[in-house]
Scaffold this active site. Structure first.
Site, PDB file in Angstrom:
ATOM      1  N   LYS A 118      70.919 -22.302  30.926  1.00  0.00           N
ATOM      2  CA  LYS A 118      69.499 -22.209  30.578  1.00  0.00           C
ATOM      3  C   LYS A 118      69.152 -22.456  29.320  1.00  0.00           C
ATOM      4  CE  LYS A 118      68.100 -19.553  34.859  1.00  0.00           C
ATOM      5  NZ  LYS A 118      67.527 -18.818  35.368  1.00  0.00           N
ATOM      6  N   LYS A 211      72.373 -26.610  42.670  1.00  0.00           N
ATOM      7  CA  LYS A 211      71.819 -25.468  43.472  1.00  0.00           C
ATOM      8  C   LYS A 211      70.482 -25.474  43.616  1.00  0.00           C
ATOM      9  CE  LYS A 211      70.951 -21.547  41.105  1.00  0.00           C
ATOM     10  NZ  LYS A 211      70.586 -20.168  40.600  1.00  0.00           N
ATOM     11  N   LYS A 214      64.231 -22.520  41.656  1.00  0.00           N
ATOM     12  CA  LYS A 214      62.866 -22.319  41.211  1.00  0.00           C
ATOM     13  C   LYS A 214      62.358 -23.510  40.283  1.00  0.00           C
ATOM     14  CE  LYS A 214      62.971 -17.309  41.620  1.00  0.00           C
ATOM     15  NZ  LYS A 214      63.226 -16.047  40.876  1.00  0.00           N
TER      16      LYS A 214
END
Ligand code: AQP
Length: 350
Positions: A118, A211, A214
Site C-alpha cells: 500500500k 486480488k 476496492k
C-alpha cells in the site's frame, strides 16, 4: 477473567464493497453467528490511514460507514443478536493500541507485506497510521479477547502479528497477570484466523493473478455489492478466461488462474465444493458456464443490493444500530481495558 469463545472481524468503510469482501469475509460472518457471539466492526479508524483524497473526506466516510453497516445487515447478520458498530465510537480500540505499540517490535512491523504494497515506492510519505495498521487491528480483536477472526487470506499475516502481540504481552506481564486473574492462563487468547470456503482469495475478473480489490481503477475487475443485474451480467461476460473448456477435476485448474477464480466464485455462491461444480461443468465451454454464473450471482446478490439500498436510505436507523452496538461493545472493551491498566500498572478510577 476466563477466556470464552468470541468472534471479531472488521471491514473498512472505503467504498466499493465487492464480491471478494462478501465471499472472503461476510459469508463467514453470517455462518458464525449460528455458533458464536460475534462482534462485527466497521473499522473507520483504519479507513483514514490512506490520504484524505483516497478515503474521500468526511461526507464520503459517513456514507461508506453506513453502506458497510447496511451490507452487514443485508447479508444476514442480525444486529439484535450480534454486535455491529463503528470502531471510532469505542475509544478503547485506540487506547489498547498504544499499549500494544509498546509491546510490538519494529522488526515485526517491517515484515508486513500489506504496508509495503500500500505504501508503494513512496514509503517516506505514507502515514504512520498505515504503518501501525496491524497493531490497531490486533487491538480491535484483543480488546474483546476474541478467539476467532473470520477474514480473507490477505489478512493471514496480520493475524499472526496479533498472536505475537498477545503472546508477548502475556509473557512480559506474566506475574502481574497471575496476580490479577489468579490463574496461570495468559490474559489474551491467541486469536485463530477463520479462513474457509472455496473463495478465500477472490481474484480480479480482468487478471487472475491480482486480488479483487476496492482500489483497482477498473470497475470491470470487480463485482460491487451495489451492482445491478445488468452490471453483474456484463462484468461476468467480459471476465477474462482462456480458450480451453472447463476441466472435470480440480488439478486441471492449477495453471489456469482465471478459470480457477470463476469456478471458486461459482462454488462459493452455490455453497458447494469446487469439485462438485467441475463434475457438473467439466468439458463445457466458458460461454455456457458464464450464463449459469450470471444467473446464480444475480439471484444471490440482487436481494442484498436491494436491501442495502433500502437501508442506506434510512440513515437514522443505521446510525441507531451503530450506537446500540457501540454501547454493547464498549461494555466488553472497557472491562478488558480496566484489567490491562491493572496488569500494566496504570492507576485508574474503578
Ligand atoms: N479479493 C478478496 N478475496 C477474499 N477476501 C477478501 N477481502 C478483501 N479482499 C478480498 C477480505 O474482506 C475483508 C474486509 O476487507 P477490508 O475492508 O479490510 O479491505 P481490504 O482487504 O483492504 O479490501 P481491498 O479490496 O483489498 O482494498 P484495497 O483495494 O484498499 O486493498 C477482509 O477480511 C479481507 O481479507
Amino acid at each position: 477473567m476466563a477466556i470464552i469463545e468470541r468472534v471479531f472481524s472488521g471491514v473498512q468503510p472505503t467504498g466499493n464493497l465487492h464480491l471478494g469482501n462478501y465471499l472472503g469475509a461476510l459469508v463467514n460472518f453470517v455462518k458464525l453467528q449460528a455458533t458464536h457471539n460475534c462482534i462485527y466492526c466497521v473499522v473507520d479508524l483504519h479507513a483514514i490511514t490512506v490520504p484524505v483524497s483516497v478515503w474521500g473526506g468526511p461526507d464520503e466516510l459517513r456514507r461508506n460507514t453506513r453502506e458497510v453497516t447496511a451490507a452487514f445487515i443485508a447479508s444476514g447478520i442480525d444486529p439484535k443478536k450480534q454486535i455491529i458498530f463503528n470502531q471510532s465510537q469505542v475509544a478503547e480500540h485506540a487506547e489498547l493500541a498504544w499499549v500494544f505499540n509498546c509491546v510490538a517490535r519494529l522488526g515485526w512491523l517491517n515484515r508486513m507485506t500489506q504496508f509495503k504494497e500500500k505504501a508503494g515506492k513512496d514509503r517516506e510519505n505514507a502515514s504512520i497510521g498505515l504503518y501501525d495498521y496491524p497493531v490497531l487491528m490486533a487491538s480491535d480483536i484483543l480488546v474483546y479477547r476474541a478467539t476467532h477472526v473470520p477474514v480473507g487470506e490477505d489478512q493471514k499475516q496480520h493475524l499472526e502479528l496479533a498472536r505475537d502481540i498477545a503472546q508477548k504481552f502475556n509473557n512480559d506481564f506474566s506475574e502481574s497477570i497471575a496476580a490479577h486473574s489468579k490463574s496461570s492462563e495468559g490474559f489474551f487468547p491467541l486469536p485463530e484466523p477463520v479462513i474457509t470456503g472455496p473463495a478465500t482469495r477472490v481474484m480480479s475478473l480482468r487478471d487472475g493473478t491480482k486480488k479483487m480489490s476496492k482500489s483497482d481503477p477498473s470497475d470491470y475487475s470487480r463485482i460491487n455489492l451495489t451492482d445491478d443485474a445488468d452490471a453483474i451480467a456484463q462484468k461476468i461476460r467480459k471476465a477474462k478466461t482462456d480458450p480451453e473448456p472447463l476441466p472435470s477435476e480440480e488439478k486441471g485448474l492449477e495453471t489456469r488462474a482465471e478459470a480457477d477464480n470463476l469456478v471458486g466464485i461459482y462454488a462459493a455462491l452455490a455453497d458447494k465444493p469446487k469439485s462438485e461444480i467441475l463434475s457438473e461443468f467439466g468439458g463445457a465451454q466458458f460461454s455456457g458456464f458464464k450464463s449459469n454464473l450470471v444467473d446464480l450471482a444475480v439471484a444471490k446478490l440482487s436481494p442484498i443490493a436491494a436491501e442495502m439500498k433500502r437501508l442506506t436510505a434510512d440513515a437514522a436507523y443505521v446510525d441507531s444500530v451503530l450506537a446500540d452496538g457501540a454501547a454493547r461493545a464498549r461494555a466488553v472493551a472497557s472491562e478488558t481495558m480496566s484489567a490491562v491498566k491493572d496488569i500494566v500498572g496504570f492507576i485508574h478510577r474503578k
